[in-house]
Scaffold this motif. Structure first.
Motif, short mmCIF file in Angstrom:
data_model
loop_
_atom_site.label_atom_id
_atom_site.label_comp_id
_atom_site.label_asym_id
_atom_site.label_seq_id
_atom_site.Cartn_x
_atom_site.Cartn_y
_atom_site.Cartn_z
N LYS A 121 21.58 12.85 1.97
CA LYS A 121 20.33 12.54 2.67
C LYS A 121 20.46 12.72 4.17
O LYS A 121 19.53 13.20 4.84
N TRP A 122 21.59 12.31 4.71
CA TRP A 122 21.79 12.45 6.15
C TRP A 122 21.72 13.91 6.58
O TRP A 122 21.22 14.24 7.66
N ALA A 125 18.09 15.27 6.29
CA ALA A 125 17.20 14.70 7.31
C ALA A 125 17.40 15.29 8.70
O ALA A 125 16.68 14.93 9.63
N LEU A 129 15.50 14.55 12.19
CA LEU A 129 16.19 13.85 13.27
C LEU A 129 16.03 14.59 14.59
O LEU A 129 15.96 13.98 15.66
N TRP A 149 22.77 2.99 11.24
CA TRP A 149 21.49 3.42 11.80
C TRP A 149 20.82 2.26 12.48
O TRP A 149 20.78 1.16 11.95
N VAL A 193 11.47 8.45 8.55
CA VAL A 193 12.81 9.02 8.54
C VAL A 193 13.87 7.91 8.44
O VAL A 193 14.87 8.05 7.75
N TYR A 196 14.16 6.85 4.87
CA TYR A 196 14.79 7.87 4.04
C TYR A 196 16.31 7.89 4.28
O TYR A 196 17.10 7.89 3.33
N VAL A 197 16.71 7.93 5.54
CA VAL A 197 18.13 7.95 5.86
C VAL A 197 18.79 6.62 5.48
O VAL A 197 19.97 6.57 5.14
N TYR A 204 11.13 12.76 0.24
CA TYR A 204 11.44 13.39 1.51
C TYR A 204 10.28 13.22 2.48
O TYR A 204 9.11 13.41 2.13
#
Length: 458
Positions: A121-122, A125, A129, A149, A193, A196-197, A204
């Protein structure tokens, strides 16, 4: 069209105080202090959730509720302060939903999460980002700090627009509605975001700039209905929070213990003493005080009493005098003497200069030294206040020498093993509590069927 599972909303308040925003940065300091600890716990929860999702495909509900609470709290503080400046209502100190507050955040709980997706995922993304970095100054709301995060108000385009809105509010008494809508769009994007992260959804984030305070799109999701509310939520959340705190403390103690064992096994010299890095001390005066140590304990002979430091050594250049004496006697001897006092070590050393004259007698002639010598000394710690002093052997001006401190530290190994053992125990207990909270069954109540309608957004 379905709505995104992360719903960010803010009610625009047209009657804002034109002056209050100037001091909001000060008013939210208590919130930032609490949030610093909450985000530390958020990072630990994220690591545990990562492992749990990888193994079971589920984000433990109590931990999900805690992570959501941290995001909600942070969003309310940002909305009040320089993430939007859009309300004068002080944010509550709460992890709860707080639906009556002007800024709300909700994330649909996912019954199942992809085990494989959690690993990348990172990476997926990264495009988002980059966009968020432009919005928020390359690390404003969403930043990767020390392995976790963090979501906190800062500069970037959001900060610039909010500042402009504040200036307009100051002079006109009105917050520009267009600026509000644009800022909320950037905040909404960043929070999507972040969720998600933070592994809280597999959906997404859309590349869509949804401006305004209201979440756009249809309010009916195609996803399965949310789980029925359950009883005994506090019985799961409380153990989870306590478990996370135990994990934090246990991690710190274990790290300290491991560091102590490393120093005990690798940093001792031929005499068995632990040696500190050499430090150069310089003074245009006649003496350098190396700080004051206050040593107190209750009973001689304890491992943590007079034997915990062991034999202390100080080495200087052969032509220099070094002595340790009672602080009161050293102060009387150096009263009115031109000298420097050093606190800290290495690059952090700070010098405090005291102007004066030369000492009335050379240092070796003083009877109060507990230990003294030319080039080196060895001293066994005793209760009291002690000060170490470096001077030229003849008491002349300008001291320039290298100081190396050593100590046998007989209590280092026992203390390190104790910290490591207690830390491991706390890790075991904390992990058990979190696992208990994640797997404890709940008693579902009869869910109420709710239908929500909203205008579709294309």
């Amino acid at each position: 069209m379905t709505t995104y599972p992360v719903r960010v909303q803010g009610r625009f308040d047209p009657a804002l105080n034109r002056w209050l925003w100037l001091v909001k940065w000060l008013l939210v300091i208590p919130h930032h202090v609490v949030l610093a600890f909450l985000w530390l716990a958020f990072g630990v929860v994220g690591v545990f959730a990562f492992v749990t999702i990888l193994v079971t495909g589920r984000y433990p509900r109590p931990l999900f509720d805690f992570a959501l609470g941290v995001l909600r709290w942070t969003w309310r503080v940002a909305y009040y302060s320089f993430g939007a400046l859009a309300t004068d209502r002080y944010p509550p100190f709460s992890l709860g939903e707080e639906p009556d507050y002007p800024a709300t955040l909700d994330i649909a709980y996912p019954e199942r999460l992809s085990r494989g997706l959690v690993l990348v995922k990172w990476l997926l993304a990264v495009p988002h980002l980059v966009i968020v970095a432009i919005f928020l100054g390359g690390g404003g709301y969403l930043a990767f700090r020390a392995g976790e995060w963090a979501y906190s108000p800062a500069g970037g385009l959001v900060g610039l627009l909010v500042l402009i809105a504040g200036v307009v509010l100051l002079f006109t008494g009105h917050y520009p509605r267009g600026v509000f809508d644009f800022v909320l769009g950037m905040d909404r994007w960043a929070l999507r975001v972040a969720a998600y992260v933070g592994l809280m959804t597999d959906a997404y984030p859309p590349f869509r700039f949804d401006t305004g305070g209201d979440e756009p799109g249809a309010a009916t999701l195609d996803a399965p209905p949310p789980p029925a509310p359950s009883r005994g939520t506090a019985g799961r959340v409380v153990p989870a929070v306590i478990g996370v705190l135990l994990l934090l403390v246990g991690t710190g103690l274990s790290a300290a213990g491991a560091l102590g064992l490393w120093a005990d096994q690798t940093q001792r010299d031929a005499t068995g003493a632990v040696t500190a890095p050499a430090q150069v001390v310089r003074s245009t005066g006649y003496a350098v005080e190396l700080g004051t140590a206050e040593l107190n304990w209750t009973e001689a002979g304890w491992t943590v009493g007079d034997d915990w430091l062991g034999a202390i050594g100080l080495r200087v250049d052969p032509d220099a005098f070094v002595g340790i004496g009672p602080t009161a006697d050293v102060a009387r001897y150096l009263a009115g003497v031109d000298r420097d006092r050093v606190t800290g070590f290495g690059d952090q050393a700070l010098y405090q200069h005291s102007a004066g004259t030369a000492p009335t007698s050379p240092p070796h002639a003083q009877p109060f030294w507990a230990a003294a010598g030319y080039g080196s000394l060895t001293w066994t710690a005793q209760p009291g206040d002690w000060t170490a002093v470096v001077m030229n052997a003849d008491g002349s001006r300008t001291v320039d020498t290298t100081v190396v401190a050593t100590a046998t530290l007989p209590a280092l190994a026992p203390a390190a093993w104790t910290a490591l053992g207690v830390g491991a125990l706390l890790l075991f207990l904390g992990g058990g509590l979190v696992l208990f909270a994640a797997t404890r069954p709940t008693r579902p109540t009869t869910p109420a069927r709710t239908t929500i309608g909203a205008e579709s957004h294309a």
